[in-house]
Design a protein around this motif. Structure first.
Motif, PDB file in Angstrom:
ATOM      1  N   LYS A 154       6.678   5.454  -0.049  1.00 25.17           N
ATOM      2  CA  LYS A 154       5.884   6.676   0.087  1.00 25.17           C
ATOM      3  C   LYS A 154       5.477   6.930   1.537  1.00 25.17           C
ATOM      4  O   LYS A 154       4.844   7.916   1.847  1.00 25.17           O
ATOM      5  N   GLU A 167       3.238   7.814  11.052  1.00 23.86           N
ATOM      6  CA  GLU A 167       1.881   7.921  10.502  1.00 23.86           C
ATOM      7  C   GLU A 167       1.878   8.868   9.308  1.00 23.86           C
ATOM      8  O   GLU A 167       1.288   8.612   8.281  1.00 23.86           O
ATOM      9  N   LYS A 168       2.563   9.987   9.482  1.00 21.16           N
ATOM     10  CA  LYS A 168       2.687  10.965   8.393  1.00 21.16           C
ATOM     11  C   LYS A 168       4.161  11.196   8.133  1.00 21.16           C
ATOM     12  O   LYS A 168       4.952  11.278   9.074  1.00 21.16           O
ATOM     13  N   THR A 169       4.531  11.305   6.868  1.00 14.29           N
ATOM     14  CA  THR A 169       5.946  11.516   6.586  1.00 14.29           C
ATOM     15  C   THR A 169       6.267  12.994   6.734  1.00 14.29           C
ATOM     16  O   THR A 169       5.581  13.834   6.172  1.00 14.29           O
ATOM     17  N   PRO A 170       7.299  13.327   7.506  1.00 10.87           N
ATOM     18  CA  PRO A 170       7.639  14.733   7.680  1.00 10.87           C
ATOM     19  C   PRO A 170       8.048  15.362   6.358  1.00 10.87           C
ATOM     20  O   PRO A 170       8.827  14.770   5.599  1.00 10.87           O
ATOM     21  N   PRO A 215       0.811  -1.226   0.000  1.00 14.65           N
ATOM     22  CA  PRO A 215       0.000   0.000   0.000  1.00 14.65           C
ATOM     23  C   PRO A 215       0.842   1.274   0.000  1.00 14.65           C
ATOM     24  O   PRO A 215       0.373   2.333  -0.384  1.00 14.65           O
ATOM     25  N   PHE A 216       2.093   1.173   0.423  1.00 11.36           N
ATOM     26  CA  PHE A 216       2.902   2.380   0.551  1.00 11.36           C
ATOM     27  C   PHE A 216       4.216   2.328  -0.212  1.00 11.36           C
ATOM     28  O   PHE A 216       5.134   3.088   0.061  1.00 11.36           O
ATOM     29  N   GLY A 257      16.388  10.711  -1.218  1.00 12.68           N
ATOM     30  CA  GLY A 257      15.271  11.182  -0.392  1.00 12.68           C
ATOM     31  C   GLY A 257      14.871  12.557  -0.880  1.00 12.68           C
ATOM     32  O   GLY A 257      15.719  13.394  -1.149  1.00 12.68           O
ATOM     33  N   ASP A 279       5.984   1.574  -4.264  1.00 11.77           N
ATOM     34  CA  ASP A 279       5.862   1.262  -5.690  1.00 11.77           C
ATOM     35  C   ASP A 279       7.199   0.751  -6.210  1.00 11.77           C
ATOM     36  O   ASP A 279       8.256   1.111  -5.678  1.00 11.77           O
ATOM     37  N   GLY A 316       6.670  15.496   3.691  1.00 10.13           N
ATOM     38  CA  GLY A 316       6.364  14.692   2.510  1.00 10.13           C
ATOM     39  C   GLY A 316       7.546  13.893   2.009  1.00 10.13           C
ATOM     40  O   GLY A 316       7.699  13.667   0.805  1.00 10.13           O
ATOM     41  N   LEU A 317       8.395  13.460   2.927  1.00 12.88           N
ATOM     42  CA  LEU A 317       9.603  12.729   2.547  1.00 12.88           C
ATOM     43  C   LEU A 317       9.258  11.414   1.844  1.00 12.88           C
ATOM     44  O   LEU A 317       8.465  10.617   2.335  1.00 12.88           O
ATOM     45  N   THR A 318       9.835  11.239   0.666  1.00 13.04           N
ATOM     46  CA  THR A 318       9.742   9.931   0.004  1.00 13.04           C
ATOM     47  C   THR A 318      11.167   9.441  -0.239  1.00 13.04           C
ATOM     48  O   THR A 318      12.068  10.237  -0.518  1.00 13.04           O
TER      49      THR A 318
END
Lengths: 426, 344
Positions: free
Chosen positions: A159, A165-168, A129-130, A218, A132, A170-172
């Motif tokens: 992702k 819970e949330k990526t700081p 789910p997170f 990153g 690709d 929007g870090l991918t």
């Protein structure tokens, strides 16, 4: 006589009365039946309609089930492809005509010929789910009938960071082999290039096919005020070497690539992105000589929205500057290069553009080379593009001086919708 | 690897982590704890606002003047989606760019399959599903024509899907969302059928008949046409009229209001018309006396204008989604008024 007449009259009256009585009776009966029918219709009409409605509703449900439930054949065929990745295949065919002999990096002649320059297979799918996965396999050709297969990219994109819970910001995180984020054009695959050839300055600093390396990347949004701009920071740690400015280095020295890209929505029709990139690594095999590369890039786009969507104007460019330690205490070399380009969309299918390029050679910044290109691209759809182009080379490198080259190019795509950078096409 | 390189690496990644964590502190607190909703199109924003009321803050990614098929997934759109609690799209492969925006947004809550993602077309029946999936048929949509919001009956289901999404991310507002959804659906019914017909037959039955394309035969059989109100009565003159459109954009609107799209200027979806096809359109328009060409504002008018000149027809352009200051009702009514004036 009178009696006989009277008798007949009485009989006639009797029959008339009798007929009249039965006719009235039938009419009454008919009226009564009609009345009963009316009452029944009134009583049950709504009920009949409601039953019909229920039948229709059930029919709707059945129709819905039928359309959403695959048939046995569908189930069989879908089971083969259910968890398979999206697959897109790109074909890039070129023809070139030159007024001189032209050689590639390996010393092979590449002038005056047709080539199926690249066939690329692009596979991508969700892994979890997170996360690709993306794998692109390129089958490249620089001489007719000779093909080389390479994994151009193969990476995993996380992702969501496990445990958060949330990526700081929007870090991918990307891990694998990927096109490095240095500049903008380096990230483009051959079939996405706005021109037939990569800019010579980019080839000088990042390699003929661009800079592709294994590592970890990153990227994140840095806070900026307002919604009309975004500041994206990317940091990549990759294996050393693999590009001309670190040509002799082996992979056991890590290199760092960073890019800061600031994107602005200037208006609903205009955007501007400016970026700064850096590569820090080792030049030599032992890892004792440093090499540093800096880059600046910009891209301005104007897409007038009135009177149809078939108009756009692009103006962009990239600059490169390197500082390379030399062995034996020789002074560092500081080569410079870059290109600018502009493109006008003439209608919904046709794009006209030009590019001017200047580059110095890496180890001798006194040797200069210039290249000018114009091109006309016709997109039948996003799946088929035809292009003609002309390039002229001028400079200190004898083989490339006064070189005139004409190109024709056909780029075709089939399979899933192609994934391409937001600014490269359309 | 040398020690210096290791130190370098540790320093860089440490700095990165520090910046990331500090962002948690500097991120401004969200205004009045509203649910942040990002939608692809203004029509979805209007539905979200109607159902969510003042408990939501809605941002639309595509400008109303843009072709919803081809919006550039710019970094600013990714940034806007980064803090979204809910991401709403039409789906049906209309907004292929939306996935790219989400991939770049770094917001796990709105990824496909997560509670913060709403595909508003879920369960909405579509038309024109291709029997054979081939690009030879043009730039086709495998799941059927995606312009479903142009049918006020299909919009009901879209609004229900949005309500479900809002309930998932904000369970404490479930009851209020339900009330607001019902109010929206009632308003839609009244706007479409008029109060008298709703009183006579009930909105459930009317919507069922409408979904089954049986409404007008039923009303004629029951001699209830005179009770028809709302848009269906107001735009009754459109019924049976023929028009030409540029793209297969307006088919749901045509089916609901009973006008016929005789031909499209595009020979196949996404393929500009050839000269031969243009001649065919001109001939058809002449033969059938068609005097209206309807197209979305974002298409180039050149071909349509040339055809209209040849035939003596009128080209009318309309936005495919509500413009600024318009709600769904004003938007749909404005298109229908344009059409009515043209065909009359």
């Amino acid at each position: 006589m009178v009696n006989a007449f009277f008798r007949r009259f009485i009989v006639l009256v009797f029959f008339f009365c009798l007929h009249g009585t039965s006719s009235v009776h039938a009419q009454d009966r008919l009226d009564e039946l009609e009345q009963r029918l009316k009452v029944l219709q009134e009583d049950h009409g709504e009920e009949i309609d409601e039953l019909q409605a229920q039948i229709d509703e059930l029919q709707e449900e059945v129709d819905g089930l039928e359309s959403s439930t695959p048939s046995t054949w569908d189930q069989v065929t879908e089971s083969f492809s259910a968890l398979n990745p999206s697959i897109t295949i790109f074909g890039n065919f070129i023809g070139r005509l030159d007024d001189k002999k032209v050689f590639n990096e390996e010393g092979d002649r590449i002038d005056d010929r047709f080539l199926l320059r690249e066939t690329e297979l692009d596979f991508r799918a969700a892994i979890s789910p997170f996360a690709d996965g993306v794998v692109t396999v390129a089958i490249e050709s620089e001489a007719p009938g000779e093909f080389e297969t390479v994994v151009e990219e193969g990476y995993l994109v996380l992702k969501k960071i496990p445990g958060l819970e949330k990526t700081p910001l929007g870090l991918t995180v990307t891990a694998g082999r990927f096109r490095s984020v240095f500049g903008r054009v380096n990230r483009l695959h051959t079939h996405d290039l706005p021109w037939t050839t990569r800019p010579p300055s980019l080839q000088t600093f990042l390699g003929e096919e661009g800079f592709v390396r294994e590592g970890v990347s990153g990227d994140m949004f840095l806070p900026t005020p307002g919604d009309d701009n975004s500041l994206k920071f990317t940091l990549q740690v990759v294996n050393g070497g693999g590009l001309p400015v670190a040509d002799q280095n082996r992979s056991n020295d890590l290199a760092f690539v960073g890019r800061l890209g600031w994107f602005f929505d200037l208006s609903s029709e205009q955007t501007l992105e400016i970026g700064a990139s850096t590569y820090q690594g080792k030049y030599d095999q032992e890892g004792s000589l440093d090499t540093r590369l800096w880059g600046l890039d910009f891209n301005y786009q104007w897409r007038p929205q009135g009177g149809g969507s078939g108009r756009s104007h692009l103006f962009g460019g990239e600059l490169y500057y390197a500082s390379i330690d030399q062995a034996g205490g020789s002074p560092r070399s500081h080569p410079f290069g870059g290109f600018v380009w502009a493109q006008v969309q003439l209608n919904s299918n046709l794009y006209l553009g030009g590019r001017a390029d200047y580059t110095e050679t890496l180890l001798d910044d006194q040797i200069e080379q210039q290249n000018y290109a114009i091109y006309l691209s016709h997109y039948t759809t996003e799946f088929l593009r035809l292009r003609v182009g002309y390039e002229r080379g001028i400079g200190d490198i004898k083989a490339l001086d006064n070189l005139d080259s004409f190109f024709v190019e056909a780029n075709f795509v089939f399979g899933s919708h192609p994934v391409h950078p937001y600014w490269a096409n359309l | 690897m040398s020690r210096i390189a290791l130190n370098h690496l540790a320093l860089v990644w440490g700095g990165l982590l520090a910046v990331s964590l500090s962002s948690l502190l500097v991120t401004p607190s969200r205004a009045e704890e509203k649910i942040e909703v990002v939608t692809t199109l203004t029509v979805l924003s209007d539905l979200v606002q109607s159902v969510g009321g003042d408990s939501v803050h809605v941002v639309t990614l595509a400008d109303p003047s843009q072709d919803p098929h081809f919006v550039q997934p710019r970094p600013t759109l990714m940034k806007r989606s980064r803090e979204a609690d809910l991401f709403v799209e039409v789906g049906l492969q209309l907004e292929l760019w939306a996935q790219k925006v989400i991939d770049g947004a770094g917001n796990p809550g709105i990824l496909l399959g997560q509670s913060g993602r709403v595909i508003s077309s879920k369960g909405v029946p579509t038309v024109q599903k291709p029997e054979v999936l081939s690009r030879a048929a043009g730039d086709i949509h495998p799941y059927g024509n995606p312009h479903i919001w142009l049918d006020p009956v299909r919009v009901r289901k879209m609004a229900e899907n949005i309500k479900d999404g809002l309930d998932r991310v904000n369970p404490k507002e479930v009851k209020r969302n339900e009330e607001k959804l019902n109010a929206l659906l009632d308003k839609l019914d009244t706007a479409l059928y008029g109060e008298k017909l709703i009183k006579a037959l009930g909105s459930r039955k009317l919507n069922r008949l409408a979904r089954q394309e049986k409404l007008f035969p039923y009303l004629e059989r029951k001699e209830l046409i005179q009770d028809l109100g709302g848009w269906l009565a107001l735009f009754l003159p459109l019924r049976g009229k023929k028009i030409v459109t540029y793209h297969k954009t307006w088919d749901y609107l045509a089916a609901r209001f009973g006008f016929e799209i005789a031909l499209t200027l595009e020979e196949k979806p996404g393929i500009p018309p050839s000269a031969r096809h243009r001649d065919r359109v001109i001939q058809t328009m002449k033969d059938s006396g068609i005097k209206t060409i309807l197209m979305a504002t974002y298409y180039d008018r050149k071909v349509a204008d040339a055809v209209a000149r040849e035939v003596g027809a009128e080209v009318i352009t309309a936005s495919l989604v509500p413009l600024e200051g318009q709600d769904y009702f004003m938007f749909l009514e404005s298109i229908l008024h344009l059409l009515k004036e043209s065909v009359e």
